[in-house]
Design a protein around this motif. Structure first.
Motif, mmCIF file in Angstrom:
data_model
loop_
_atom_site.group_PDB
_atom_site.id
_atom_site.type_symbol
_atom_site.label_atom_id
_atom_site.label_comp_id
_atom_site.label_asym_id
_atom_site.label_seq_id
_atom_site.Cartn_x
_atom_site.Cartn_y
_atom_site.Cartn_z
ATOM 1 N N ILE A 22 0.842 -1.205 0.000
ATOM 2 C CA ILE A 22 0.000 0.000 0.000
ATOM 3 C C ILE A 22 0.875 1.253 0.000
ATOM 4 N N GLY A 23 1.975 1.220 0.753
ATOM 5 C CA GLY A 23 2.876 2.362 0.800
ATOM 6 C C GLY A 23 3.482 2.676 -0.551
ATOM 7 N N LEU A 24 3.880 1.645 -1.295
ATOM 8 C CA LEU A 24 4.423 1.865 -2.631
ATOM 9 C C LEU A 24 3.338 2.336 -3.597
ATOM 10 N N TYR A 25 2.160 1.765 -3.484
ATOM 11 C CA TYR A 25 1.072 2.162 -4.386
ATOM 12 C C TYR A 25 0.718 3.635 -4.219
ATOM 13 N N VAL A 26 0.567 4.077 -2.968
ATOM 14 C CA VAL A 26 0.116 5.446 -2.724
ATOM 15 C C VAL A 26 1.166 6.472 -3.175
ATOM 16 N N ARG A 27 2.403 6.016 -3.366
ATOM 17 C CA ARG A 27 3.449 6.910 -3.869
ATOM 18 C C ARG A 27 3.576 6.839 -5.388
ATOM 19 N N PHE A 28 3.595 5.643 -5.926
ATOM 20 C CA PHE A 28 3.830 5.504 -7.364
ATOM 21 C C PHE A 28 2.582 5.748 -8.211
ATOM 22 N N ASP A 29 1.396 5.817 -7.590
ATOM 23 C CA ASP A 29 0.213 6.114 -8.400
ATOM 24 C C ASP A 29 0.266 7.542 -8.952
ATOM 25 N N ASP A 30 1.143 8.389 -8.386
ATOM 26 C CA ASP A 30 1.320 9.746 -8.916
ATOM 27 C C ASP A 30 1.853 9.731 -10.343
ATOM 28 N N LEU A 31 2.560 8.665 -10.713
ATOM 29 C CA LEU A 31 3.178 8.609 -12.036
ATOM 30 C C LEU A 31 2.141 8.667 -13.155
ATOM 31 N N ARG A 32 0.924 8.224 -12.890
ATOM 32 C CA ARG A 32 -0.122 8.300 -13.918
ATOM 33 C C ARG A 32 -0.384 9.745 -14.303
ATOM 34 N N SER A 155 0.267 7.907 6.148
ATOM 35 C CA SER A 155 0.165 9.227 6.750
ATOM 36 C C SER A 155 0.463 10.293 5.703
ATOM 37 N N LEU A 156 -0.396 11.301 5.613
ATOM 38 C CA LEU A 156 -0.250 12.326 4.578
ATOM 39 C C LEU A 156 1.063 13.073 4.712
ATOM 40 N N LEU A 157 1.446 13.425 5.933
ATOM 41 C CA LEU A 157 2.675 14.190 6.097
ATOM 42 C C LEU A 157 3.889 13.366 5.689
ATOM 43 N N TYR A 158 3.915 12.099 6.076
ATOM 44 C CA TYR A 158 5.040 11.247 5.681
ATOM 45 C C TYR A 158 5.039 11.018 4.176
ATOM 46 N N LEU A 159 3.863 10.894 3.599
ATOM 47 C CA LEU A 159 3.753 10.725 2.153
ATOM 48 C C LEU A 159 4.307 11.945 1.427
ATOM 49 N N VAL A 160 3.921 13.119 1.879
ATOM 50 C CA VAL A 160 4.397 14.357 1.260
ATOM 51 C C VAL A 160 5.919 14.427 1.305
ATOM 52 N N ARG A 161 6.494 13.959 2.388
ATOM 53 C CA ARG A 161 7.941 14.073 2.588
ATOM 54 C C ARG A 161 8.717 12.904 1.994
ATOM 55 N N ILE A 164 7.543 10.674 -4.830
ATOM 56 C CA ILE A 164 8.436 10.464 -5.969
ATOM 57 C C ILE A 164 9.244 11.740 -6.224
ATOM 58 N N ALA A 165 10.478 11.566 -6.676
ATOM 59 C CA ALA A 165 11.382 12.672 -7.028
ATOM 60 C C ALA A 165 11.705 13.583 -5.843
ATOM 61 N N ARG A 166 11.502 13.091 -4.625
ATOM 62 C CA ARG A 166 11.769 13.917 -3.445
ATOM 63 C C ARG A 166 13.271 14.009 -3.166
ATOM 64 N N PHE A 409 -4.376 9.175 -0.776
ATOM 65 C CA PHE A 409 -4.522 8.513 -2.066
ATOM 66 C C PHE A 409 -4.860 9.511 -3.167
ATOM 67 N N ALA A 410 -5.434 10.644 -2.783
ATOM 68 C CA ALA A 410 -5.757 11.686 -3.765
ATOM 69 C C ALA A 410 -4.571 12.624 -3.995
ATOM 70 N N PHE A 411 -3.610 12.607 -3.087
ATOM 71 C CA PHE A 411 -2.473 13.518 -3.173
ATOM 72 C C PHE A 411 -1.601 13.194 -4.383
ATOM 73 N N VAL A 412 -1.172 14.233 -5.078
ATOM 74 C CA VAL A 412 -0.230 14.102 -6.184
ATOM 75 C C VAL A 412 0.960 15.013 -5.897
ATOM 76 N N ALA A 413 2.133 14.428 -5.828
ATOM 77 C CA ALA A 413 3.340 15.210 -5.564
ATOM 78 C C ALA A 413 3.581 16.192 -6.700
ATOM 79 N N LYS A 414 3.935 17.424 -6.335
ATOM 80 C CA LYS A 414 4.179 18.451 -7.348
ATOM 81 C C LYS A 414 5.606 18.979 -7.216
ATOM 82 N N PRO A 415 6.220 19.290 -8.325
ATOM 83 C CA PRO A 415 7.598 19.785 -8.294
ATOM 84 C C PRO A 415 7.718 21.125 -7.579
ATOM 85 N N LYS A 416 8.886 21.371 -7.020
ATOM 86 C CA LYS A 416 9.183 22.652 -6.381
ATOM 87 C C LYS A 416 9.709 23.667 -7.391
#
Length: 690
Positions: A22-32, A155-161, A164-166, A409-416
């Protein structure tokens, strides 16, 4: 293998596999999303970093590969001019582990470090699941271990930090403490050579943790807790044996790191628990940490949402974690350092909530473990039923934790950084001489170092000095001569000179006045360029706050520049923008049926700047045209007169002090700062990007 052992193995594997998956899925689903909108998330063939610190680690990795990294020697790109005035600004020795791994993997794959970061951080971030589950499995609380692992990874905060590409150290900042605690726990139960092996592994992991995170103070706390545990809980060993056990861990941890940990932990407490609540630091200069999002303090409701996803679950889990430490203190005391770091989120920076999330999950799981232990006392409950209840508990927690963390699960990492700005920073290398110094706000300092190979005055690792205050004053002042004096003054004396003046007894106001007046404005050998970037529009309120700092009131003017969006023409001379109705005939803005006066309208296009006065008081409206696009800005008088607005947005500058070198508004506008020797030459060529 006995059926009971098979059941334990299945339970252990399920407890590890589900959180990791689940941890890998919630991070790599951003690639879509990244692949669908590639023009927003990539620059040419490399993804854009999703953290500012990623540029810091990537630069060292890049220089390691090209042979220019000199461990322990002066870093020529960071914190000018202090890297030349002192011996304190050096390359880390050894190279940061993150940089080393990134460099080696990039070399092996013949690719950019950015492409490595796309997958490396998410993979590393879920590894803490393994030692956490093993720890609680060993003390007979498997559901608590599973709960902590699953809630930790979603956890949303841990996910944000750890997205991908962090490319940031948070990806292993849970793994190392839990792994160290696990092997120390094993050492209490193992005997002979195996005990020393466990202690050696714990020590090696401690040393690796210091190499990874460069915060030996955290390791010092772990060793202190272990020493206390030896003294209070190990009744079988003699004092000599206990000393040997501790000495083993200490030696393998590297005593130098342990010694440095004393100073490091004092610094961490000072920054995140003490100085954050002070408006000023460093002899009276404003505290920049007030503006840094990860250092901000949130109320407990916000912390609950970020760390857990639900306030009720947070409360129950927190109570469960406290109860666990009380009831099972002998088994869990080694986890206290990690828990206490998480507790800091309730008072200090919100970033520490990532350490708290696993313990909320542990607390929820502990209640289920307690219930299961009660069921085991019943005569008609078989081992099969117990394992069935445990598996049912695992699936129940999975459903609950996934549901309450839907934002993750809705979060999408965005570039800085935007692709356009990355392009301009890369172009900065050809726009400026190799020995140039770049004057800009600190956020993109490491990006300029990495992408352009140019030196900066401060960055994300050095923004806490008085130098940041003076950079802010150059943005907020309305006087180009003052801005020029500040840049040349700081270029000559740096933070070193400011600290020397403070030691002489001069107050911050006196130092400011000396720098403003040009006392230290001597020509420097290095060309200096002032870079303005689009992100600074949103950050200007804080920049202006520091730049207009009143040393008596201990506050500044937090006046923003609003960029209006969604503008359209309702009818001639009537605009609708961001929910506002702007009447260019009357000089009024209608907001919620309330009229707000405009004092001035400024129209800036490729050829000229036109001003129209309306009322004696009111706001300033700017319409800026560039590359057939229109940009509208609204602000008060003080931000309007600031160098940031005049030089960046309006490109209205004093040619006596500055030369426009590159105009790619709104992405980047670049000026050369003139020295006294060429102030008389105002007819310089301008290289603009149209």
């Amino acid at each position: 293998m006995k059926k009971s052992e098979l059941g334990k193995l299945i339970l252990l594997l399920v407890s590890i596999i589900i959180p990791i998956t689940i941890g890998l899925y919630v991070r790599f689903d951003d690639l879509r999303v990244w692949e669908k909108y590639k023009n927003q998330f990539y620059y040419e063939d490399r993804p854009l970093f999703t953290s500012y610190d990623a540029f810091f680690f990537a630069r060292y990795g890049k220089e390691y590969l090209n042979g220019s990294y000199n461990a322990g020697e002066r870093d020529p790109l960071r914190f000018v001019p202090d890297n030349y005035l002192t011996n304190n600004v050096t390359y880390p020795s050894p190279i940061p582990m993150e940089s080393y791994f990134g460099a080696q993997l990039a070399k092996a794959g013949d690719t950019y470090i950015e492409n490595v970061s796309l997958w490396l951080t998410p993979v590393l971030s879920v590894l803490f699941v393994i030692p956490l589950v093993f720890y609680f499995y060993r003390i007979g609380l498997p559901i608590a271990g599973f709960g902590g692992a699953l809630l930790g990874v979603v956890s949303l905060l841990y996910l944000v930090r750890t997205s991908i590409a962090r490319f940031d150290t948070d990806s292993l900042n849970l793994f190392f403490p839990f792994a160290i605690a696990f092997f120390l726990l094993r050492s209490f139960h193992s005997k002979g050579k195996l005990k020393y092996l466990d202690l050696a592994i714990a020590g090696i992991l401690s040393q690796a943790y210091c190499w990874w995170y460069a915060h030996p103070g955290l390791m010092l706390v772990i060793l202190f807790i272990y020493a206390a545990g030896l003294f209070f809980f190990d009744k079988r060993s003699s004092l000599k044996q206990k000393a040997l056990y501790f000495l083993t861990v200490l030696i393998f941890s590297n005593p130098i790191f342990v010694f440095n940990g004393v100073f490091n932990i004092v610094g961490l407490v000072k920054v995140y628990l003490i100085n954050y609540f002070k408006p000023d630091v460093s002899g009276g200069f404003p505290n920049v940490f007030m503006s840094i999002s990860e250092a901000k303090h949130f109320d407990i409701t916000k912390i609950a949402q970020l760390s857990t996803g639900n306030s009720v679950v947070f409360g129950i889990g927190f109570a469960g974690a406290l109860l666990l430490f009380i009831k099972k203190f002998k088994e869990t005391f080694l986890l206290l350092p990690i828990f206490l770091i998480g507790i800091m989120a309730l008072k200090g920076g919100n970033r520490f909530a990532m350490y708290l999330s696993p313990f909320i999950g542990v607390g929820i799981g502990y209640f289920l473990d307690f219930l299961i232990s009660y069921l085991r006392t019943k005569k008609d409950i078989t081992h099969y039923k117990i394992y069935a209840v445990r598996l049912l508990s695992i699936f129940l927690l999975t459903g609950i934790f996934v549901y309450i963390n839907k934002p993750s699960f809705a979060f999408v990492a965005k570039p800085k950084i935007t692709p356009e700005l990355e392009r301009d920073f890369i172009k900065l290398e050809s726009l400026t001489p190799e020995n140039s110094w770049i004057w800009t706000w600190w956020d993109y300092g490491t990006a300029i170092e990495y992408l352009a190979g140019r030196a900066v005055f401060h960055d994300g690792q050095s923004q806490g000095s008085p130098k940041t205050y003076f950079v802010a004053t150059s943005f907020s002042t309305s006087n180009p001569k003052v801005a020029h004096n500040v840049i040349l003054g700081i270029s000559n004396i740096g933070t070193k000179g400011i600290n020397e003046l403070l030691k002489e007894g001069k107050k911050p106001e006196e130092i400011r006045n000396l720098i403003f007046s040009g006392t230290f404005s001597k020509p420097v050998n290095n060309p200096i360029y002032w870079a303005f970037t689009g992100d600074e529009i949103g950050k200007f309120a804080w920049i202006n706050y520091f730049g207009t700092w009143d040393f008596d009131l201990k506050k500044g003017i937090k006046s923003p520049i609003y960029q209006l969006s969604g503008c359209r023409s309702l009818r001639p001379q009537i605009l609708v923008c961001s929910g506002l109705i702007i009447d260019l005939n009357k000089g009024e803005i209608i907001q919620n049926k309330r009229a707000i006066s405009l004092k001035k309208l400024v129209i800036k296009n490729e050829k000229k700047l036109v001003e129209k006065d309306y009322h004696s008081k009111g706001l300033y409206l700017e319409i800026v045209e560039k590359n057939k696009k229109g940009f509208l800005f609204l602000m008060a008088e003080q931000p309007f007169k600031s160098m940031f607005n005049q030089m960046y947005i309006l490109r209205n500058f004093d040619k006596k002090y500055f030369e426009l070198v590159y105009d790619d508004f709104p992405t980047m506008v670049l000026y050369r700062v003139k020295s006294d020797s060429d102030n008389t030459n105002t007819n310089t060529n301008t290289n603009t990007n149209n």
